[in-house]
Structure formats: structure tokens, C-alpha cells
Design a protein around this motif. Sequence first.
Motif, PDB file in Angstrom:
ATOM      1  N   ILE A   1      -7.256   7.390   1.930  1.00 38.45           N
ATOM      2  CA  ILE A   1      -6.961   5.962   2.100  1.00 38.45           C
ATOM      3  C   ILE A   1      -8.208   5.094   2.026  1.00 38.45           C
ATOM      4  CG2 ILE A   1      -4.827   6.354   3.379  1.00 38.45           C
ATOM      5  CD1 ILE A   1      -6.290   5.807   5.965  1.00 38.45           C
ATOM      6  N   SER A   2      -9.383   5.665   2.243  1.00 39.73           N
ATOM      7  CA  SER A   2     -10.614   4.868   2.182  1.00 39.73           C
ATOM      8  C   SER A   2     -11.327   5.009   0.841  1.00 39.73           C
ATOM      9  CB  SER A   2     -11.577   5.284   3.300  1.00 39.73           C
ATOM     10  OG  SER A   2     -12.046   6.621   3.099  1.00 39.73           O
ATOM     11  N   GLY A   3     -11.051   6.099   0.120  1.00 39.89           N
ATOM     12  CA  GLY A   3     -11.734   6.359  -1.135  1.00 39.89           C
ATOM     13  C   GLY A   3     -10.814   6.375  -2.333  1.00 39.89           C
ATOM     14  N   GLN A   4      -9.975   7.404  -2.414  1.00 43.68           N
ATOM     15  CA  GLN A   4      -9.131   7.564  -3.598  1.00 43.68           C
ATOM     16  C   GLN A   4      -8.270   6.343  -3.878  1.00 43.68           C
ATOM     17  OE1 GLN A   4      -5.477   9.519  -3.313  1.00 43.68           O
ATOM     18  NE2 GLN A   4      -5.562  10.531  -5.306  1.00 43.68           N
ATOM     19  N   ALA A   5      -7.548   5.856  -2.885  1.00 47.60           N
ATOM     20  CA  ALA A   5      -6.595   4.763  -3.113  1.00 47.60           C
ATOM     21  C   ALA A   5      -7.278   3.455  -3.514  1.00 47.60           C
ATOM     22  CB  ALA A   5      -5.708   4.564  -1.889  1.00 47.60           C
ATOM     23  N   PRO A   6      -8.220   2.932  -2.706  1.00 49.85           N
ATOM     24  CA  PRO A   6      -8.797   1.636  -3.089  1.00 49.85           C
ATOM     25  C   PRO A   6      -9.626   1.682  -4.366  1.00 49.85           C
ATOM     26  CG  PRO A   6      -9.908   2.514  -1.148  1.00 49.85           C
ATOM     27  CD  PRO A   6      -8.704   3.365  -1.374  1.00 49.85           C
ATOM     28  N   MET A   7     -10.360   2.755  -4.593  1.00 50.78           N
ATOM     29  CA  MET A   7     -11.163   2.834  -5.813  1.00 50.78           C
ATOM     30  C   MET A   7     -10.270   2.973  -7.045  1.00 50.78           C
ATOM     31  SD  MET A   7     -14.264   2.342  -4.924  1.00 50.78           S
ATOM     32  CE  MET A   7     -13.599   1.269  -3.649  1.00 50.78           C
ATOM     33  N   SER A   8      -9.194   3.753  -6.920  1.00 55.48           N
ATOM     34  CA  SER A   8      -8.253   3.884  -8.033  1.00 55.48           C
ATOM     35  C   SER A   8      -7.586   2.545  -8.322  1.00 55.48           C
ATOM     36  CB  SER A   8      -7.187   4.935  -7.705  1.00 55.48           C
ATOM     37  OG  SER A   8      -7.756   6.217  -7.544  1.00 55.48           O
ATOM     38  N   GLY A   9      -7.190   1.848  -7.269  1.00 54.65           N
ATOM     39  CA  GLY A   9      -6.551   0.552  -7.447  1.00 54.65           C
ATOM     40  C   GLY A   9      -7.463  -0.460  -8.111  1.00 54.65           C
ATOM     41  N   GLN A  10      -8.716  -0.496  -7.718  1.00 54.29           N
ATOM     42  CA  GLN A  10      -9.665  -1.431  -8.317  1.00 54.29           C
ATOM     43  C   GLN A  10      -9.962  -1.061  -9.777  1.00 54.29           C
ATOM     44  OE1 GLN A  10     -10.539  -4.175  -7.070  1.00 54.29           O
ATOM     45  NE2 GLN A  10     -10.016  -3.954  -4.913  1.00 54.29           N
TER      46      GLN A  10
ATOM     47  N   ALA B   1       6.374   2.885 -10.430  1.00 52.65           N
ATOM     48  CA  ALA B   1       5.142   3.669 -10.317  1.00 52.65           C
ATOM     49  C   ALA B   1       4.241   3.265  -9.154  1.00 52.65           C
ATOM     50  CB  ALA B   1       4.360   3.558 -11.626  1.00 52.65           C
ATOM     51  N   THR B   2       4.747   2.510  -8.188  1.00 52.54           N
ATOM     52  CA  THR B   2       3.907   2.160  -7.044  1.00 52.54           C
ATOM     53  C   THR B   2       3.430   3.438  -6.353  1.00 52.54           C
ATOM     54  OG1 THR B   2       5.925   1.896  -5.749  1.00 52.54           O
ATOM     55  CG2 THR B   2       4.921  -0.106  -6.626  1.00 52.54           C
ATOM     56  N   PRO B   3       2.152   3.516  -5.957  1.00 50.42           N
ATOM     57  CA  PRO B   3       1.595   4.803  -5.548  1.00 50.42           C
ATOM     58  C   PRO B   3       1.861   5.239  -4.111  1.00 50.42           C
ATOM     59  CG  PRO B   3      -0.110   3.128  -5.584  1.00 50.42           C
ATOM     60  CD  PRO B   3       1.130   2.483  -6.139  1.00 50.42           C
ATOM     61  N   ASN B   4       2.228   4.332  -3.220  1.00 47.69           N
ATOM     62  CA  ASN B   4       2.318   4.738  -1.821  1.00 47.69           C
ATOM     63  C   ASN B   4       3.700   5.170  -1.334  1.00 47.69           C
ATOM     64  OD1 ASN B   4      -0.450   4.507  -1.149  1.00 47.69           O
ATOM     65  ND2 ASN B   4      -0.249   2.288  -1.115  1.00 47.69           N
TER      66      ASN B   4
ATOM     67  N   ALA C   1      -1.901  16.470   3.833  1.00 47.35           N
ATOM     68  CA  ALA C   1      -3.106  16.058   3.091  1.00 47.35           C
ATOM     69  C   ALA C   1      -2.826  16.086   1.588  1.00 47.35           C
ATOM     70  CB  ALA C   1      -4.279  16.964   3.441  1.00 47.35           C
ATOM     71  N   ASP C   2      -2.181  17.137   1.113  1.00 50.14           N
ATOM     72  CA  ASP C   2      -1.820  17.220  -0.302  1.00 50.14           C
ATOM     73  C   ASP C   2      -0.836  16.117  -0.676  1.00 50.14           C
ATOM     74  OD1 ASP C   2      -2.980  20.035  -1.153  1.00 50.14           O
ATOM     75  OD2 ASP C   2      -1.965  20.354   0.761  1.00 50.14           O
ATOM     76  N   VAL C   3       0.134  15.882   0.191  1.00 55.65           N
ATOM     77  CA  VAL C   3       1.137  14.846  -0.071  1.00 55.65           C
ATOM     78  C   VAL C   3       0.462  13.479  -0.201  1.00 55.65           C
ATOM     79  CG1 VAL C   3       3.169  13.663   0.845  1.00 55.65           C
ATOM     80  CG2 VAL C   3       2.962  16.148   1.077  1.00 55.65           C
ATOM     81  N   ALA C   4      -0.527  13.221   0.649  1.00 50.68           N
ATOM     82  CA  ALA C   4      -1.218  11.932   0.608  1.00 50.68           C
ATOM     83  C   ALA C   4      -1.933  11.710  -0.721  1.00 50.68           C
ATOM     84  CB  ALA C   4      -2.223  11.848   1.760  1.00 50.68           C
ATOM     85  N   TRP C   5      -2.486  12.761  -1.311  1.00 50.78           N
ATOM     86  CA  TRP C   5      -3.303  12.624  -2.516  1.00 50.78           C
ATOM     87  C   TRP C   5      -2.503  12.596  -3.808  1.00 50.78           C
ATOM     88  CZ3 TRP C   5      -8.670  12.476  -3.644  1.00 50.78           C
ATOM     89  CH2 TRP C   5      -9.493  12.338  -2.516  1.00 50.78           C
ATOM     90  N   ILE C   6      -1.258  13.067  -3.806  1.00 52.56           N
ATOM     91  CA  ILE C   6      -0.572  13.295  -5.074  1.00 52.56           C
ATOM     92  C   ILE C   6      -0.238  12.020  -5.863  1.00 52.56           C
ATOM     93  CG2 ILE C   6       1.679  13.565  -3.926  1.00 52.56           C
ATOM     94  CD1 ILE C   6       0.503  15.241  -7.201  1.00 52.56           C
TER      95      ILE C   6
END
Length: 236
Positions: A116-125, A15-18, A185-190
Motif C-alpha cells: 500500500i505504500s510502494g506498489q500501489a501508489p507508484m503503479s498508480g502514478q 479494472a479498478t485495482p483495489n 499478502a499475496d492477495v494484496a499484491w495481485i
Amino acid sequence: MSSIKPITVYGHLGATPNPPKVLILLKLLGLPYTHIEKALTDDPTVEDGIKHTNFTAINPNGRIPAITDPNQNDINVWESAAILQYLAEVYDKDYKFSGKDLEERTLINEWIAFQISGQAPMSGQFLWFSVDRLHKAKYGEQAPEHVIIRFKNEVRRIYGVLNAHLEKQKAKGSDWIVADRLTIADVAWIPWARIIPAFDPTLLEELPAFKAWLERMDALPAVKETYAELNPPPMA
């Protein structure tokens, strides 16, 4: 594209997200690839680990994903957003999933930057502090409640921004984040978008435009195939 040599993708099953972003785009573009699973360990002596010198020579940050492209002098590309942009620039000559002009490219870059500056780090934290097998398992105690609330609220704010934008896109006749079609952009967010609702169950009901977008993304063959590949069913 039969003359194209397979691109090497360094990733990890599960399930790694990247890493899924990269595989989804490769499938959308019809590009051949070889997936090499790396061990997610900080031990630099593990030969197939992400901190061993044979991998940090490819990605000095010692994280997945990364790619090596034999079609471009074995160039190494790391950081998932950079990989998406690289693949689009080199292989998406018809602009099926990338910007056709300056305006589209700028909008795509904005939403990838926000991812990469919002969704990913905030979700990870949010997950790190709220899931027992992460923070609590490492430090032996639950994270302070105010820390969990802080990151949960920030994640909700970010998806609220996306939801409001998707509502505007819908009013213009588009089902996607940018322009009138699926883009990188969609691919990055999914990937993170598929993970977070399991830890915040009311999120989808409160953000219907986001929920509808997520359902469309999940229905794409490239997305289905990627997650089937990364999460194979157990052997009988």
C-alpha cells in the motif's frame, strides 16, 4: 458458514485495482457477499457515486472498496488492506490465509504495508502520467518525460524487490510471499501485478520469479472467478 449473512461489498466493475482483493479473499474464505457497484465520479450529487453522503457515511474518503458486515453490528471497513486484515481476523479462524504466529503476522503486515505504500501508489502514478487517456486527457498535454521515467523506474525497483524476495522463498521451498502458503499478502499484491506488465512489457521477462508467482496467482479459481465477475463478457 451457512449461518453467516452476506457481507456488502462496495466496488466497481472493470479494472479498478483495489476491489478485487476483497472479492478474492471472500471467495477463498467461502463467505457470502453482495456486490454493490458504485459510480466513480467526484460529483457529490450522484446518488450512487463515491462522493455522495450515503457512501461517505460508510467511507469518509469516498473511495472503493468498502464493506459493511451485518454479522458484526454492521461495522463499516474501508481501505483494501484494512478490509483484508479485518476479514482474516474475524473469519480465518484456522489461519489458512493469515499468520499463525507473531512472526508470520509480522511478515504479512510488512508485505501488505509495502504494497500500500510502494506498489500501489507508484503503479498508480506511473499509469496516470504515462497513459494518454489519463493525464493527457485531463490537462491536454503529455506529462514530462522525466516524470514518466521517474515513476516507471520506481515501479521496476519495487517489483525487483519482490522478485528477489520470491527467489529467496523459492530456495526455502515456498511459492508464496510469506510462509509456505498463499496468504493475504499475496492477495494484496495481485491486482496491480496483473495490470502493470501490460504497460511495461519487458518486466515479466526480466523478473522470472515474479512472473512465475503471477502465473500461479492467475491460476487460482478465486482469482479467475473474481475477474470473470468484474469483467463479464459483452452480451450477444
